[in-house]
Design an enzyme around this catalytic site. Structure first.
Site: not given
Ligand code: NAG
Length: 294
Positions: A200, A218
């Protein structure tokens, strides 16, 4: 991360059709093990994609397409991944999804936007896979659809990975996560958490990525999404499930990020993170904590 909304419970199929599905899935699994498929060599694939006109297609550079294909399938045409949440499967070098884009005859409420059989997307000849990828990027843009959710990460990994924020050293992060009780939390091992975070954010607390499709962003090492989990004051119809400011998820002190990640994994499971599904699931992740004095 991509928030995986669970689909509404489908009707119970009768036993025969369940068995058929089981057989089909088993068949695909066997196929994916037995036939390794074409694993492109990197530059060979780059040349092939260029030949198919993907360089610059819809503003996406060849390097980005490569990065995407690497993240999705490691350049392997026969990569297949089942998503239990949506009961759909991702196929081939671009991991194209059977719920929206291709027909595999077993995905509930499938749309088949590319008008193609999913098995055609596993061929060594990637003509149809490229045609479908072009359609997807034309219709949805590069971050809007599940298949491209990873692009944020890989854009970061490939191009924009700059210096900002706290970049944890691997073992330092592993020790920190362990101290916060993540090792085994909700059945997820420390090595899996590490793999997830690497995928990520590359262990960087200040990574942010905007998703034009959902107009959400995000945040942080876990790439927690502002539509569902944190408040950044600019995401339409945001939910803020963790009751936290998104900027708090970018701090060097990861207390709040970990608390929110725990909430997410408790509610949705580890498959809420696309990077985990694509890079860590069914893989030997022990190297992420190897050599660390925990
Ligand atoms: C996983 O990989 C490590 C080396 O990185 C190895 O020692 C270990 O045996 C592997 N585990 C499995 C289950 O293959």
């Amino acid at each position: 991360m991509l928030n995986t909304k669970s689909s509404s419970p489908g009707q119970l199929g009768h036993l025969a059709s369940v068995n058929m599905k089981a057989l089909l899935i088993l068949g695909l699994l066997v196929l994916s093990v037995a036939v390794q498929g074409k694993k492109f060599e990197r530059c060979e694939l780059a040349r092939t994609l260029k030949k198919f006109g993907l360089a610059g297609y819809k503003g996406v550079s060849l390097a980005n397409w490569m990065c995407l294909a690497y993240g999705e399938s490691r350049y392997n045409t026969q990569a297949i991944n089942y998503n239990p949440g949506s009961k759909s499967t991702d196929y081939g070098i671009f991991q194209i999804n059977s719920k929206w884009w291709c027909n595999d005859g077993k995905t509930p409420k499938a749309v088949n936007g590319c008008g193609v059989s999913c098995s055609a997307l596993l061929k060594d000849d990637i003509t149809q896979a490229v045609a479908c990828a072009k359609k997807i990027v034309s219709q949805q843009g590069i971050t809007a659809c599940p298949m491209f959710a990873l692009v944020n990460i890989y854009l970061f990994g490939c191009l924009h990975f700059k210096d900002m924020g706290k970049k944890f050293e691997r073992c330092e992060l592993a020790r920190t996560l362990r101290r916060f009780g993540l090792d085994g939390y909700n059945g997820v091992s420390l090595a899996n958490w590490m793999c997830l975070i690497y995928g990520e954010s590359r262990y960087n607390t200040q990574v942010t990525n905007y998703n034009p499709g959902s107009k959400s962003t995000d945040y942080g090492i876990f790439q927690i999404n502002s539509k569902w989990w944190c408040n950044d004051g600019k995401t339409p119809r945001a939910v803020n499930g963790c009751g936290v400011s998104c900027s708090a998820l970018l701090k060097d002190d990861i207390t709040q990020a970990v608390a929110c990640a725990k909430k997410i994994v408790s509610r949705q499971g580890i498959t809420a993170w696309v990077a985990w599904k694509n890079n860590c699931r069914n893989r030997n992740v022990s190297s992420y904590i190897q050599g660390c004095k925990l």
